[in-house]
Design an enzyme around this catalytic site. Structure first.
Site, PDB file in Angstrom:
ATOM      1  N   LYS A  56      46.142  48.005  49.991  1.00  0.00           N
ATOM      2  CA  LYS A  56      46.785  46.991  49.261  1.00  0.00           C
ATOM      3  C   LYS A  56      47.198  47.114  47.265  1.00  0.00           C
ATOM      4  O   LYS A  56      46.111  48.276  46.930  1.00  0.00           O
ATOM      5  CB  LYS A  56      46.417  45.456  49.412  1.00  0.00           C
ATOM      6  CG  LYS A  56      46.595  45.162  51.356  1.00  0.00           C
ATOM      7  CD  LYS A  56      47.253  43.724  50.999  1.00  0.00           C
ATOM      8  CE  LYS A  56      48.055  43.041  50.718  1.00  0.00           C
ATOM      9  NZ  LYS A  56      48.854  42.063  50.935  1.00  0.00           N
ATOM     10  N   ASP A  58      47.937  33.711  34.052  1.00  0.00           N
ATOM     11  CA  ASP A  58      47.226  32.409  33.937  1.00  0.00           C
ATOM     12  C   ASP A  58      45.744  31.959  33.693  1.00  0.00           C
ATOM     13  O   ASP A  58      44.846  33.128  33.841  1.00  0.00           O
ATOM     14  CB  ASP A  58      47.584  31.977  35.372  1.00  0.00           C
ATOM     15  CG  ASP A  58      47.046  32.980  37.297  1.00  0.00           C
ATOM     16  OD1 ASP A  58      45.707  33.179  36.955  1.00  0.00           O
ATOM     17  OD2 ASP A  58      47.802  33.884  37.481  1.00  0.00           O
ATOM     18  N   HIS A  67      37.404  42.471  52.464  1.00  0.00           N
ATOM     19  CA  HIS A  67      38.317  41.906  51.131  1.00  0.00           C
ATOM     20  C   HIS A  67      36.928  41.783  50.311  1.00  0.00           C
ATOM     21  O   HIS A  67      36.257  42.085  50.610  1.00  0.00           O
ATOM     22  CB  HIS A  67      38.831  40.755  51.423  1.00  0.00           C
ATOM     23  CG  HIS A  67      39.895  40.047  50.648  1.00  0.00           C
ATOM     24  ND1 HIS A  67      39.707  40.333  49.102  1.00  0.00           N
ATOM     25  CD2 HIS A  67      41.253  40.440  50.137  1.00  0.00           C
ATOM     26  CE1 HIS A  67      41.096  39.847  48.547  1.00  0.00           C
ATOM     27  NE2 HIS A  67      42.090  40.551  49.011  1.00  0.00           N
ATOM     28  N   ARG A 110      41.694  45.205  49.233  1.00  0.00           N
ATOM     29  CA  ARG A 110      41.753  45.692  50.401  1.00  0.00           C
ATOM     30  C   ARG A 110      42.712  46.506  50.971  1.00  0.00           C
ATOM     31  O   ARG A 110      43.290  47.285  49.752  1.00  0.00           O
ATOM     32  CB  ARG A 110      41.829  44.780  51.650  1.00  0.00           C
ATOM     33  CG  ARG A 110      43.174  44.010  51.200  1.00  0.00           C
ATOM     34  CD  ARG A 110      43.259  43.068  52.327  1.00  0.00           C
ATOM     35  NE  ARG A 110      44.224  41.630  52.351  1.00  0.00           N
ATOM     36  CZ  ARG A 110      45.350  40.629  52.216  1.00  0.00           C
ATOM     37  NH1 ARG A 110      45.493  41.030  53.642  1.00  0.00           N
ATOM     38  NH2 ARG A 110      46.047  39.856  52.004  1.00  0.00           N
ATOM     39  N   ASP A 168      44.806  44.446  41.582  1.00  0.00           N
ATOM     40  CA  ASP A 168      44.957  43.159  40.970  1.00  0.00           C
ATOM     41  C   ASP A 168      43.952  43.380  39.959  1.00  0.00           C
ATOM     42  O   ASP A 168      42.707  43.630  40.219  1.00  0.00           O
ATOM     43  CB  ASP A 168      44.819  41.943  42.186  1.00  0.00           C
ATOM     44  CG  ASP A 168      45.112  41.327  41.716  1.00  0.00           C
ATOM     45  OD1 ASP A 168      44.581  40.112  40.728  1.00  0.00           O
ATOM     46  OD2 ASP A 168      45.699  40.095  42.174  1.00  0.00           O
ATOM     47  N   ASP A 226      47.604  39.690  36.534  1.00  0.00           N
ATOM     48  CA  ASP A 226      47.119  40.923  38.116  1.00  0.00           C
ATOM     49  C   ASP A 226      48.045  42.792  37.583  1.00  0.00           C
ATOM     50  O   ASP A 226      46.912  43.084  37.426  1.00  0.00           O
ATOM     51  CB  ASP A 226      47.803  39.906  39.350  1.00  0.00           C
ATOM     52  CG  ASP A 226      48.421  40.715  40.119  1.00  0.00           C
ATOM     53  OD1 ASP A 226      48.644  42.263  40.026  1.00  0.00           O
ATOM     54  OD2 ASP A 226      48.742  40.233  41.307  1.00  0.00           O
ATOM     55  N   HIS A 240      43.362  34.850  36.867  1.00  0.00           N
ATOM     56  CA  HIS A 240      43.094  36.079  36.215  1.00  0.00           C
ATOM     57  C   HIS A 240      42.090  36.165  34.890  1.00  0.00           C
ATOM     58  O   HIS A 240      41.659  37.001  34.460  1.00  0.00           O
ATOM     59  CB  HIS A 240      44.859  36.472  36.123  1.00  0.00           C
ATOM     60  CG  HIS A 240      45.099  37.179  37.668  1.00  0.00           C
ATOM     61  ND1 HIS A 240      45.853  35.752  37.945  1.00  0.00           N
ATOM     62  CD2 HIS A 240      44.814  38.299  38.633  1.00  0.00           C
ATOM     63  CE1 HIS A 240      46.329  36.566  39.442  1.00  0.00           C
ATOM     64  NE2 HIS A 240      45.845  37.720  39.729  1.00  0.00           N
ATOM     65  N   CYS A 299      42.688  40.264  38.775  1.00  0.00           N
ATOM     66  CA  CYS A 299      41.093  39.839  39.777  1.00  0.00           C
ATOM     67  C   CYS A 299      39.815  40.177  39.970  1.00  0.00           C
ATOM     68  O   CYS A 299      39.155  40.159  39.481  1.00  0.00           O
ATOM     69  CB  CYS A 299      42.062  38.327  40.086  1.00  0.00           C
ATOM     70  SG  CYS A 299      42.372  39.215  41.910  1.00  0.00           S
ATOM     71  N   TYR A 300      40.304  41.253  40.705  1.00  0.00           N
ATOM     72  CA  TYR A 300      39.509  42.507  41.440  1.00  0.00           C
ATOM     73  C   TYR A 300      38.345  43.219  40.579  1.00  0.00           C
ATOM     74  O   TYR A 300      37.783  43.971  40.968  1.00  0.00           O
ATOM     75  CB  TYR A 300      39.914  43.237  42.810  1.00  0.00           C
ATOM     76  CG  TYR A 300      41.003  42.625  43.553  1.00  0.00           C
ATOM     77  CD1 TYR A 300      40.202  41.357  43.970  1.00  0.00           C
ATOM     78  CD2 TYR A 300      42.140  43.066  43.847  1.00  0.00           C
ATOM     79  CE1 TYR A 300      40.603  40.406  44.721  1.00  0.00           C
ATOM     80  CE2 TYR A 300      43.207  41.906  44.891  1.00  0.00           C
ATOM     81  CZ  TYR A 300      42.455  40.990  45.733  1.00  0.00           C
ATOM     82  OH  TYR A 300      43.090  40.128  46.470  1.00  0.00           O
TER      83      TYR A 300
HETATM   84  C1  FPP Z   1      43.607  38.242  49.770  1.00  0.00           C
HETATM   85  O1  FPP Z   1      44.885  37.261  49.207  1.00  0.00           O
HETATM   86  C2  FPP Z   1      42.889  36.632  49.521  1.00  0.00           C
HETATM   87  C3  FPP Z   1      41.427  36.697  49.897  1.00  0.00           C
HETATM   88  C4  FPP Z   1      41.965  36.259  51.869  1.00  0.00           C
HETATM   89  C5  FPP Z   1      40.447  36.451  49.726  1.00  0.00           C
HETATM   90  C6  FPP Z   1      40.490  35.356  48.015  1.00  0.00           C
HETATM   91  C7  FPP Z   1      39.204  34.320  47.680  1.00  0.00           C
HETATM   92  C8  FPP Z   1      39.001  34.925  46.441  1.00  0.00           C
HETATM   93  C9  FPP Z   1      39.164  35.343  45.521  1.00  0.00           C
HETATM   94  C10 FPP Z   1      37.755  34.021  45.809  1.00  0.00           C
HETATM   95  C11 FPP Z   1      36.822  33.778  46.487  1.00  0.00           C
HETATM   96  C12 FPP Z   1      35.214  33.026  46.050  1.00  0.00           C
HETATM   97  C13 FPP Z   1      34.925  32.011  46.039  1.00  0.00           C
HETATM   98  C14 FPP Z   1      33.431  32.566  45.122  1.00  0.00           C
HETATM   99  C15 FPP Z   1      35.184  30.784  45.874  1.00  0.00           C
HETATM  100  P1  FPP Z   1      46.542  38.466  48.765  1.00  0.00           P
HETATM  101  O2  FPP Z   1      46.791  38.708  49.878  1.00  0.00           O
HETATM  102  O3  FPP Z   1      46.996  36.887  48.397  1.00  0.00           O
HETATM  103  O4  FPP Z   1      45.910  39.801  48.271  1.00  0.00           O
HETATM  104  P2  FPP Z   1      46.112  40.662  48.134  1.00  0.00           P
HETATM  105  O5  FPP Z   1      47.385  40.913  48.779  1.00  0.00           O
HETATM  106  O6  FPP Z   1      45.500  41.333  47.033  1.00  0.00           O
HETATM  107  O7  FPP Z   1      44.476  41.124  49.343  1.00  0.00           O
HETATM  108  K     K Z   2      47.340  38.927  45.580  1.00  0.00           K
END
Ligand code: FPP
Ligand code: K
Length: 514
Positions: free
Chosen positions: A360, A430, A309, A357, A363, A423, A433, A365-366
């Site tokens: 998926k 928010d 991820h 990942r 977004d 996102d 993001h 934030c990535y």
């Molecule tokens: C999946 O969310 C997200 C994670 C498994 C990890 C999220 C962690 C962070 C964003 C920050 C970690 C860093 C620090 C410094 C604390 P989802 O399934 O909602 O999103 P997706 O579909 O995009 O994978």
């Molecule tokens: K997400």
């Protein structure tokens, strides 16, 4: 080969209301997809059509698309040329996401003005207003987020600074909020009376660094912090997030950030259960543990043998770039070609943004968690700059900065009075993001250079590698945003404004000992 399940909507010269149909992918070689407000229709591309295309009454969606066509490469306004046809829940929401983004990317979304590059300007004023509001009284529902309160003010303060906003008026409030949530046994909880945890502790230390000044930095009990980190350190090199809590990649990153910024001794407290004659440092076994989290795909998982991820990839690279120089430490512990392969696969077209990942969705934030990996990896591939090598070893970007900037400016801005970044268009803005989309925009707008240190021996002992970065304006690629939309530079490892990490570290280093 028959992929078509439904008849293709072909040769429509009017803006049909039919949405893009999976079957039409087979016709990609011969067709072009024209955006309309109600969806995307496939048109056969021939000279006759082109003539017709040009004659559409001005003001219609198609005419507007034609007007912006020259500034927006087809990559960002047409469907992907290659895809597989396995129909799953994931592929369906991927198609929906493309439908959702295309009108924004093509510049035909109602009430969204675009500039000469076919992207909206950064609505700085509204985003600043939005973040200030998140620092005021919040609605009752936020009680559930009490343990994340330190994150809320880090995201807002960092986002404001990224947009060039002054935040010193918040210094007193940050200090008075943070002081009572420090535990005498070291570290900070998420709120009053909560056990210490690495995530809020990380957000708090960055917030104190952001507001700056002796009074803020002196809130931190560094000796207790050092002891507490000793209790989190594990025999396998990793860190728990809280005493008795989970081990994951966030722990590896947050702990090294804290050790580095506070200039804590690397020596493990003797009463740490991880201490042994072979294991005497906070760094013992740490890069080896990080390496164990690189997966078969090339990305990083939260802990060994889980799913790769983007958030963990940034934590892994950030941790390594604190331990040593990127061109030394990254190839020493990681499979770099495999990492490049996985990281490259995170950027999608036509959206231009990154997913976290495989299989998926993009977004905003990535833009940081994945986008922030690129400067670290670029420094690894290009090697360090020194006065004699400077400018000779810079290559073009290995990701599409243009794609990312288009996704951010077109799809991630809430263009209503609310402001803030998000996102994707169907999601609300928010502060999380807003912070990380802006961080991604900053890294796409700038080039980071890793400078060779004068004294090689010093850096291993004192963790100086992370303090050798300098930024430059991107010159190798055409700029697709107005200069007024340039945001501030954020340190590529610490994700706070350039110079702040350096000042914080220097403050504690000058004290000498606790
Ligand atoms: C999946 O969310 C997200 C994670 C498994 C990890 C999220 C962690 C962070 C964003 C920050 C970690 C860093 C620090 C410094 C604390 P989802 O399934 O909602 O999103 P997706 O579909 O995009 O994978
Ligand atoms: K997400």
């Amino acid at each position: 080969v028959i992929f078509n399940k439904r008849k293709m909507n072909s040769n429509s010269s009017s803006a049909s209301s039919s949405n893009f149909d999976r079957a039409s992918y087979t016709e990609q070689q011969q067709t072009q997809v024209l955006p309309s407000r109600s969806g995307f229709v496939i048109e056969e591309v021939n000279s006759e059509n082109e003539a017709e295309f040009g004659s559409v009454a001005s003001g219609s969606p198609i005419a507007m698309a034609a007007a912006t066509e020259s500034m927006i490469p087809n990559l960002f306004t047409t469907l992907p040329p290659i895809r597989d046809f396995l129909d799953t829940g994931s592929s369906q929401i991927q198609d929906q996401t493309i439908q959702e983004c295309l009108p924004f990317l093509a510049g035909i979304e109602e009430d969204v003005k675009t500039n000469a590059y076919g992207v909206p300007n950064l609505d700085r004023k509204r985003h600043i207003h939005f973040l200030h509001k998140t620092l005021a009284r919040l609605p009752a529902g936020y009680v559930a987020a009490d343990a994340s309160r330190p994150w809320m003010f880090y995201w807002a303060l960092n986002g404001l600074r990224t947009m060039g906003e002054e935040i010193s008026d918040y210094r007193e409030r940050v200090i008075s909020t943070i002081s009572p949530i420090q535990n005498s046994t070291g570290g900070f909880g998420g709120g009053n009376g909560q056990a210490s945890h690495l995530a809020p502790t990380y957000a708090i230390i960055l917030s104190l660094a952001l507001v700056g000044g002796k009074e803020a930095l002196e809130v931190i009990d560094r000796k207790a912090m050092w002891k507490w980190l000793g209790a989190l350190k594990q025999k396998d090199g990793s860190f728990q997030m809280s005493v008795g809590g989970e081990v994951d990649m966030r722990g590896a990153y947050c702990a090294t950030v804290i050790i580095s910024l506070l200039d804590l001794p690397l020596e493990l407290p003797k009463d740490s259960s991880a201490w042994s004659p072979e294991h005497t440092s906070f760094l013992s076994g740490l890069p080896e543990w990080v390496a164990r989290c690189q997966t078969f795909e090339g990305g990083f998982s939260s802990r060994p043998d889980a799913e790769a991820h983007g958030a963990y990839a940034f934590c892994a690279l950030g941790c390594l770039c604190i331990i040593g120089d990127p061109h030394v430490v990254i190839p020493k512990y990681l499979d770099v070609p495999r990492l490049i392969s996985w990281l490259s696969a995170r950027q999608y077209a036509p959206e231009g943004g990154f997913s976290g990942r495989t299989n998926k969705l993009v977004d905003g934030c990535y833009s940081h968690w994945v986008g922030g990996c690129w400067p670290l990896l670029e420094a690894c591939l290009e090697g360090p700059s020194s006065p004699t090598t400077s400018n000779t070893n810079l290559s073009n970007s290995i990701y599409s900065r243009e794609g990312l900037i288009r996704y951010i400016l077109c799809c991630c801005q809430d263009q209503s009075k609310r402001g803030g970044l998000r996102d994707k268009p169907s999601h609300s803005s928010d502060s999380y993001h807003t912070c990380y989309v802006l961080a991604g925009l900053s890294s796409a707008q700038h080039k980071w250079r890793f400078n060779l240190s004068e004294s090689k021996s010093e850096q291993v002992e004192n963790l100086t590698s992370a303090y050798q970065w300098t930024s430059e304006v991107m010159t190798e690629e055409p700029q697709i945003f107005d200069e007024e939309d340039r945001v501030k530079t954020l340190h590529p490892v610490f994700v706070i404004p350039e110079g702040v990490a350096e000042e914080t570290r220097a403050y504690f280093a000058s004290k000498g000992g606790f």
